[in-house]
Scaffold this motif. Structure first.
Motif, PDB file in Angstrom:
ATOM      1  N   ASN A  17       0.824  -1.213   0.000  1.00  0.00           N
ATOM      2  CA  ASN A  17       0.000   0.000   0.000  1.00  0.00           C
ATOM      3  C   ASN A  17       0.856   1.261   0.000  1.00  0.00           C
ATOM      4  O   ASN A  17       0.351   2.344  -0.288  1.00  0.00           O
ATOM      5  CB  ASN A  17      -0.940  -0.001   1.209  1.00  0.00           C
ATOM      6  N   ASP A  18       2.121   1.149   0.309  1.00  0.00           N
ATOM      7  CA  ASP A  18       3.059   2.266   0.264  1.00  0.00           C
ATOM      8  C   ASP A  18       3.403   2.568  -1.202  1.00  0.00           C
ATOM      9  O   ASP A  18       3.998   1.737  -1.897  1.00  0.00           O
ATOM     10  CB  ASP A  18       4.323   1.914   1.045  1.00  0.00           C
ATOM     11  N   VAL A  19       3.061   3.748  -1.672  1.00  0.00           N
ATOM     12  CA  VAL A  19       3.262   4.088  -3.091  1.00  0.00           C
ATOM     13  C   VAL A  19       4.738   4.229  -3.447  1.00  0.00           C
ATOM     14  O   VAL A  19       5.079   4.296  -4.639  1.00  0.00           O
ATOM     15  CB  VAL A  19       2.505   5.378  -3.465  1.00  0.00           C
ATOM     16  N   ASN A  20       5.614   4.284  -2.464  1.00  0.00           N
ATOM     17  CA  ASN A  20       7.045   4.405  -2.729  1.00  0.00           C
ATOM     18  C   ASN A  20       7.745   3.050  -2.882  1.00  0.00           C
ATOM     19  O   ASN A  20       8.928   3.008  -3.213  1.00  0.00           O
ATOM     20  CB  ASN A  20       7.715   5.202  -1.611  1.00  0.00           C
ATOM     21  N   GLU A  21       7.018   1.976  -2.642  1.00  0.00           N
ATOM     22  CA  GLU A  21       7.595   0.639  -2.783  1.00  0.00           C
ATOM     23  C   GLU A  21       7.455   0.153  -4.218  1.00  0.00           C
ATOM     24  O   GLU A  21       6.371   0.220  -4.794  1.00  0.00           O
ATOM     25  CB  GLU A  21       6.916  -0.342  -1.830  1.00  0.00           C
TER      26      GLU A  21
END
Length: 325
Positions: free
Chosen positions: A205-209
């Motif tokens: 859910n982390d858009v930076n992953e």
């Protein structure tokens, strides 16, 4: 598709010389994928599982002679990790196969579940429901003898197949796997690895992953066709390779399949591709489950490897640049 001699040599080199022993987790560390996912057999495909079954293969070196175990993290279907749809009513079956045909049977390596996909000798099986005993805990299958697997030197040694099937219910079972030398501890088998022909997983859910999958391109591959399901228009998927610096794959919408074809150059032969799955920044797509597989120009499925064979590929910017006269 069977690997060529080049793949065999690289796999043997990996087995005897690699220090990347963290390859037995599935998803693997280099993949940066949080969980695998399998929905119950009454699930809604729009939630990201097209056929409610996942098949994972494990390869152990022919020289490995000790017992081993396959562990599953959070195999039950209940709170904390899994994805509910109403009441927790899902039953999931985990089954491990070895012996003749476990992997060599063509039906076991297809993108659908028709025919003899559960080929080989059944070595162990267990069903799980909403049991708090296994919530956020490990369940261990084994011990197994390596020679109980199917000996396929083209795939690096003795092969075992794990089939995860959603028998009933409509919740999403999220889980991890580990091939280990110990019953109660995750300790890698040196030189072992996992591979899969059709991969189903949850994105962060982390858009930076950024998540990754790693097919290997043999010298006979001149083109690939990728197919992905239920991407939910969540950003983009791109290829990094010695000759590609972010070539985009066509991506699917909600409850849809889509495909795109991509030419393979000679600079990409005998190396892995880094297929990167990059989420869009806003609005965030939460709990996105994705299915993906690759075919070569003959329509044969190509395996993804938990280890990027030959290392994680880097774009060589000098390819195709001619010196000035």
């Amino acid at each position: 598709m069977k690997p060529t001699l080049t793949v065999i040599c690289l796999l043997l080199n990996l087995i005897f010389n690699s220090n990347r022993l963290s390859a037995q987790p599935v998803p693997a560390i280099d993949e940066n994928i949080p969980y695998l996912v399998t929905f119950g057999g009454d699930g809604d495909t729009a939630w990201g599982d097209d056929d409610f079954c996942q098949i994972i293969f494990f390869s152990l070196p022919e020289t490995y002679e000790h017992p081993f175990f396959i562990r599953v993290f959070d195999p039950d279907i209940s709170e904390d990790i899994d994805e509910p749809k109403g009441e927790w009513d899902t039953i999931t079956r985990f089954s491990i196969y070895g012996g003749q045909g476990a992997c060599s049977e063509e039906d076991a390596r297809r993108s659908n579940l028709k025919g003899n996909y559960n080929s080989g000798n059944l070595l162990a099986t267990k069903t799980f429901n909403a049991n708090p005993r296994y919530n956020n805990n490990w369940y261990t299958f084994g011990p197994f003898n390596p020679t109980e697997g199917e000996l396929l030197r083209d795939y690096g040694g003795y092969i075992f197949k794990l089939i995860i099937e959603g028998l009933s219910g409509d919740d999403g079972n999220l889980y991890k796997l580990f091939l280990t030398t110990e019953r109660d501890e995750n300790r890698p088998v040196e030189g072992a690895f996992a591979f899969y022909f059709k991969y189903k997983f949850r994105l962060y859910n982390d858009v930076n992953e950024v998540s990754h999958i790693y097919p290997y391109i043999t010298s006979d591959v001149i083109a690939i066709k990728q197919s992905n399901f239920d991407w939910d228009n969540d950003g983009f998927i791109r290829i990094i390779s010695p000759a590609k610096n972010g070539e985009l794959l066509k991506t699917s919408g909600d409850d849809q399949w889509t495909e795109s074809r991509h030419t393979i150059t000679k600079e990409e032969h005998n190396s892995s591709l880094d297929i990167q799955l990059i989420k869009r920044k806003s609005p965030m797509v939460k709990d996105n489950n994705v299915v993906i597989f690759l075919e070569n120009q003959y329509g044969e499925l190509m395996p993804f490897y938990s280890i990027p064979i030959g290392g994680i590929p880097k774009y060589k910017y000098s390819i195709g640049i001619k010196p000035k006269k």
